[in-house]
Design an enzyme around this catalytic site. Structure first.
Site, PDB file in Angstrom:
ATOM      1  N   LYS A 250       1.332  -2.577   4.673  1.00 34.78           N
ATOM      2  CA  LYS A 250       0.687  -1.528   3.857  1.00 34.78           C
ATOM      3  C   LYS A 250       1.790  -0.899   3.032  1.00 34.78           C
ATOM      4  O   LYS A 250       2.750  -0.340   3.578  1.00 34.78           O
ATOM      5  CB  LYS A 250       0.058  -0.509   4.813  1.00 34.78           C
ATOM      6  CG  LYS A 250      -0.310   0.847   4.250  1.00 34.78           C
ATOM      7  CD  LYS A 250      -1.134   1.558   5.309  1.00 34.78           C
ATOM      8  CE  LYS A 250      -1.243   3.066   5.224  1.00 34.78           C
ATOM      9  NZ  LYS A 250      -1.376   3.672   3.948  1.00 34.78           N
TER      10      LYS A 250
HETATM   11  P1  FBP Z   1      -3.369   8.168   1.654  1.00 37.90           P
HETATM   12  O1  FBP Z   1      -4.275   7.064   1.199  1.00 37.90           O
HETATM   13  O2  FBP Z   1      -4.083   9.469   1.733  1.00 37.90           O
HETATM   14  O3  FBP Z   1      -2.110   8.226   0.820  1.00 37.90           O
HETATM   15  O4  FBP Z   1      -2.965   7.812   3.152  1.00 37.90           O
HETATM   16  C1  FBP Z   1      -2.145   6.732   3.481  1.00 37.90           C
HETATM   17  C2  FBP Z   1      -1.031   7.205   4.382  1.00 37.90           C
HETATM   18  O5  FBP Z   1      -0.141   6.151   4.708  1.00 37.90           O
HETATM   19  C3  FBP Z   1      -1.513   7.862   5.650  1.00 37.90           C
HETATM   20  O6  FBP Z   1      -1.746   6.956   6.684  1.00 37.90           O
HETATM   21  C4  FBP Z   1      -0.398   8.807   5.949  1.00 37.90           C
HETATM   22  O7  FBP Z   1      -0.836   9.967   6.594  1.00 37.90           O
HETATM   23  C5  FBP Z   1       0.114   9.174   4.601  1.00 37.90           C
HETATM   24  O8  FBP Z   1      -0.272   8.169   3.701  1.00 37.90           O
HETATM   25  C6  FBP Z   1       1.605   9.294   4.610  1.00 37.90           C
HETATM   26  O9  FBP Z   1       2.037   9.432   3.283  1.00 37.90           O
HETATM   27  P2  FBP Z   1       3.484   9.926   2.940  1.00 37.90           P
HETATM   28  O10 FBP Z   1       4.407   9.472   4.045  1.00 37.90           O
HETATM   29  O11 FBP Z   1       3.802   9.291   1.620  1.00 37.90           O
HETATM   30  O12 FBP Z   1       3.391  11.405   2.851  1.00 37.90           O
END
Ligand code: FBP
Length: 262
Positions: free
Chosen positions: A177
């Protein structure tokens, strides 16, 4: 990488993972505009949509809410995660064991790795332990592959995202991801760098329906296998319409325009 096309978190070779670990990663601020979503049941309800192949949550939310949804939702247990209050070099403590994830009914595991952080060595070792234990249960491993750290000024540049997908393949993930590297061409290179391993795009902060669907269309055209998304879905008051459109773009290969027209 093991074959995961028969896994519950994959539909027709694709995945749409609904992530809801933001209460830990960002704090309740992410629910400010949609306070009703502070109740995890509301997001589990959203995850019952046919387009969603799994919901990614932390252990505490799985313990409290998954028993009511185990017949309708596939569980992706996120094994590590950190709060926004941590001010040190990127790191992500392991909050759940693989044994306990399996006991809770997990269909897959999730693990963040911040390659490039000063904590990379420990994170790789923790990932190794989780990945190898997960193999004993035949649980696919989704790696939040997020290069990050004091030496990395731009964590979404094309070469960094291609490196992120390649690292995930090399150290044993089944799905990487990654953040969107800014163009279809850059995403295509990131997908190629992962060999036969699946790559999904991380959602990011909320944008308009059209902007988001157009990016997903580009990502699918680039050969990616779907999406792992949080805010762009559940920060909408009614996520159903967007999920209907995402279903068409991800599984049926429709364009964003066509998916929104119907
Ligand atoms: P979003 O689609 O809201 O960006 O979520 C994906 C994700 O990987 C979540 O699982 C996680 O909470 C968040 O983004 C972490 O994002 P970052 O580390 O960039 O703040």
């Amino acid at each position: 990488m093991i074959p995961i096309d028969d896994s519950p978190i994959v539909r027709d070779g694709k995945s749409l993972i609904l992530a809801m670990d933001h209460g830990l990663e960002h704090g309740p601020v992410d629910f400010k505009e949609v306070p009703e979503k502070l109740d995890p049941s509301t997001v589990f309800e959203t995850a019952t949509h046919d387009a969603v192949t799994a919901m990614a949550v932390q252990k505490g939310v799985a313990e409290g809410y998954y028993p009511s949804y185990e017949d309708d939702v596939n569980l992706l247990l996120k094994l590590n995660g950190t709060s926004n209050l941590w001010m040190g070099e990127p790191d992500s403590p392991v909050n759940c064991s693989v044994d306990y994830a399996a006991e809770l009914g997990a269909d897959a595991l999730g693990f963040t790795v911040y390659s490039g952080s000063n904590n990379e060595v420990e994170m790789y070792e923790e990932f190794r332990d989780a990945q190898e234990k997960g193999r004993e249960y035949d649980l696919p491993m989704v790696m939040w592959s997020y290069p990050r750290g004091q030496g990395l000024k731009n964590d979404t540049k094309p070469s960094t995202i291609s490196y992120a997908t390649r690292i995930a393949l090399e150290i044993g993930a089944d799905i990487a991801k990654v953040k969107y590297p800014g163009s279809k061409e850059a995403m295509a290179h990131a997908v190629k760098s992962a060999g036969d391993m699946k790559v999904v795009m991380s959602g990011g902060s909320k944008t308009s329906d059209y902007e988001f669907l157009s990016t997903v269309e580009a990502v699918m055209d680039a050969g990616a296998s779907g999406l792992a998304v949080g805010r762009n879905v559940w920060q909408r008051e009614d996520p159903t319409q967007l999920l209907d459109a995402l279903e068409k773009v991800i599984y049926e290969g429709e364009t964003a325009d066509a998916a929104l027209e119907e």
